[in-house]
Design a protein around this motif. Structure first.
Motif, PDB file in Angstrom:
ATOM      1  N   ALA A  49       2.107   4.389  -4.005  1.00 21.62           N
ATOM      2  CA  ALA A  49       0.724   4.749  -3.679  1.00 21.62           C
ATOM      3  C   ALA A  49       0.643   6.156  -3.106  1.00 21.62           C
TER       4      ALA A  49
ATOM      5  N   THR B  60      -6.030   1.070 -11.766  1.00 20.42           N
ATOM      6  CA  THR B  60      -7.379   1.171 -11.210  1.00 20.42           C
ATOM      7  C   THR B  60      -7.421   0.555  -9.817  1.00 20.42           C
ATOM      8  N   TRP B  61      -6.317   0.031  -9.348  1.00 19.80           N
ATOM      9  CA  TRP B  61      -6.249  -0.632  -8.047  1.00 19.80           C
ATOM     10  C   TRP B  61      -6.147   0.398  -6.922  1.00 19.80           C
ATOM     11  N   SER B  62      -6.777   0.065  -5.812  1.00 23.82           N
ATOM     12  CA  SER B  62      -6.597   0.861  -4.599  1.00 23.82           C
ATOM     13  C   SER B  62      -6.527  -0.094  -3.416  1.00 23.82           C
TER      14      SER B  62
ATOM     15  N   SER C  67      -7.558  12.044  -6.855  1.00 27.07           N
ATOM     16  CA  SER C  67      -8.755  12.332  -7.663  1.00 27.07           C
ATOM     17  C   SER C  67      -9.070  13.824  -7.667  1.00 27.07           C
TER      18      SER C  67
ATOM     19  N   SER D 295      -5.654   4.113  -0.701  1.00 25.12           N
ATOM     20  CA  SER D 295      -4.522   4.568  -1.507  1.00 25.12           C
ATOM     21  C   SER D 295      -4.678   4.089  -2.942  1.00 25.12           C
ATOM     22  N   ARG D 296      -4.425   4.974  -3.892  1.00 30.47           N
ATOM     23  CA  ARG D 296      -4.366   4.585  -5.308  1.00 30.47           C
ATOM     24  C   ARG D 296      -2.984   4.018  -5.559  1.00 30.47           C
TER      25      ARG D 296
ATOM     26  N   ASN E 206      -2.770   8.896  -1.550  1.00 31.55           N
ATOM     27  CA  ASN E 206      -4.162   8.911  -1.131  1.00 31.55           C
ATOM     28  C   ASN E 206      -5.063   9.045  -2.357  1.00 31.55           C
ATOM     29  N   ASP E 207      -5.988   8.107  -2.510  1.00 30.12           N
ATOM     30  CA  ASP E 207      -6.847   8.055  -3.689  1.00 30.12           C
ATOM     31  C   ASP E 207      -7.740   9.287  -3.803  1.00 30.12           C
TER      32      ASP E 207
ATOM     33  N   TRP F 283      -0.736   5.290 -13.153  1.00 28.14           N
ATOM     34  CA  TRP F 283      -1.696   4.899 -12.124  1.00 28.14           C
ATOM     35  C   TRP F 283      -2.598   3.767 -12.618  1.00 28.14           C
TER      36      TRP F 283
END
Length: 195
Positions: free
Chosen positions: A130, A113-115, A137, A119-120, A132-133, A111
């Motif tokens: 991707a 650090t971009w979203s 988490s 979406s992560r 869902n961020d 993974w």
């Protein structure tokens, strides 16, 4: 009464708290929604800080019955219907069977650090993937050792209890728009180091 820990865990693992299906299927206790399916019987107990999980999630056998529920992390879930909205047993059998047939092709997802649009973004075999961020988490806060694996960014992703652990769940990835090669290089260079 449902165990508070089990309620918290389910609230962290599902994507849609308004429509959670629970289904017992042989030795599995399946919980999920339109995006995810988990086998709670395969999940270990929640680890204490800086400890490995041990044993089985407490209270999982006596939690709510089969059906579709509106879930709340801190209150008793509310039964919406006696039947499951989603056929979790069939979904699990299909995805788990596919996983077993092609396990050698599954690769760990790293993974970044971009979203984008909630979406992560990660990398799966040199392709962006991707989920869902907020969901990812919550899952990593609850079970820091869970690792996602996949074959293709458009196919369900397997969730395993560690790199060599058993499969405990599956999640559908989010669809990303096409990405320019330079963007993929930037995403790849920002990959988070595995915990």
């Amino acid at each position: 009464m449902i165990d508070f820990i089990v309620s918290q865990v389910i609230g962290s693992l599902v994507a849609d708290l308004d429509s959670v299906t629970v289904r017992r299927d042989r030795s599995r206790i399946l919980v999920g929604d339109a995006r995810v399916v988990w086998d709670l019987a395969a999940l270990p107990d929640i680890p204490e800080e800086d400890e490995e999980p041990t044993g089985r999630l407490p209270g999982v056998e006596t939690m709510v019955g089969d059906g579709t529920w509106m879930w709340h992390r801190e209150l008793r879930p509310r039964l919406l219907e006696q039947t499951g909205r989603y056929d979790l047993a069939s979904a699990w059998s299909e995805m788990y069977g596919d996983h077993l047939r092609e396990v050698e092709y599954y690769a760990r997802i790293d993974w970044s650090t971009w979203s984008r649009d909630g979406s992560r973004v990660g990398v799966l075999q040199y392709a962006p993937v991707a989920v869902n961020d907020a969901w990812l988490s919550r899952v990593h806060r609850t079970y820091p050792g869970l690792v996602l694996y996949g074959i293709d960014p458009c196919m369900p992703l397997a969730v395993r209890a560690g790199d060599d652990g058993q499969v405990v769940g599956f999640v559908d990835p989010n669809v990303l728009p096409p990405v320019e090669p330079g963007v993929l290089d930037a995403i790849s260079s920002s990959i988070l180091a595995p915990a």
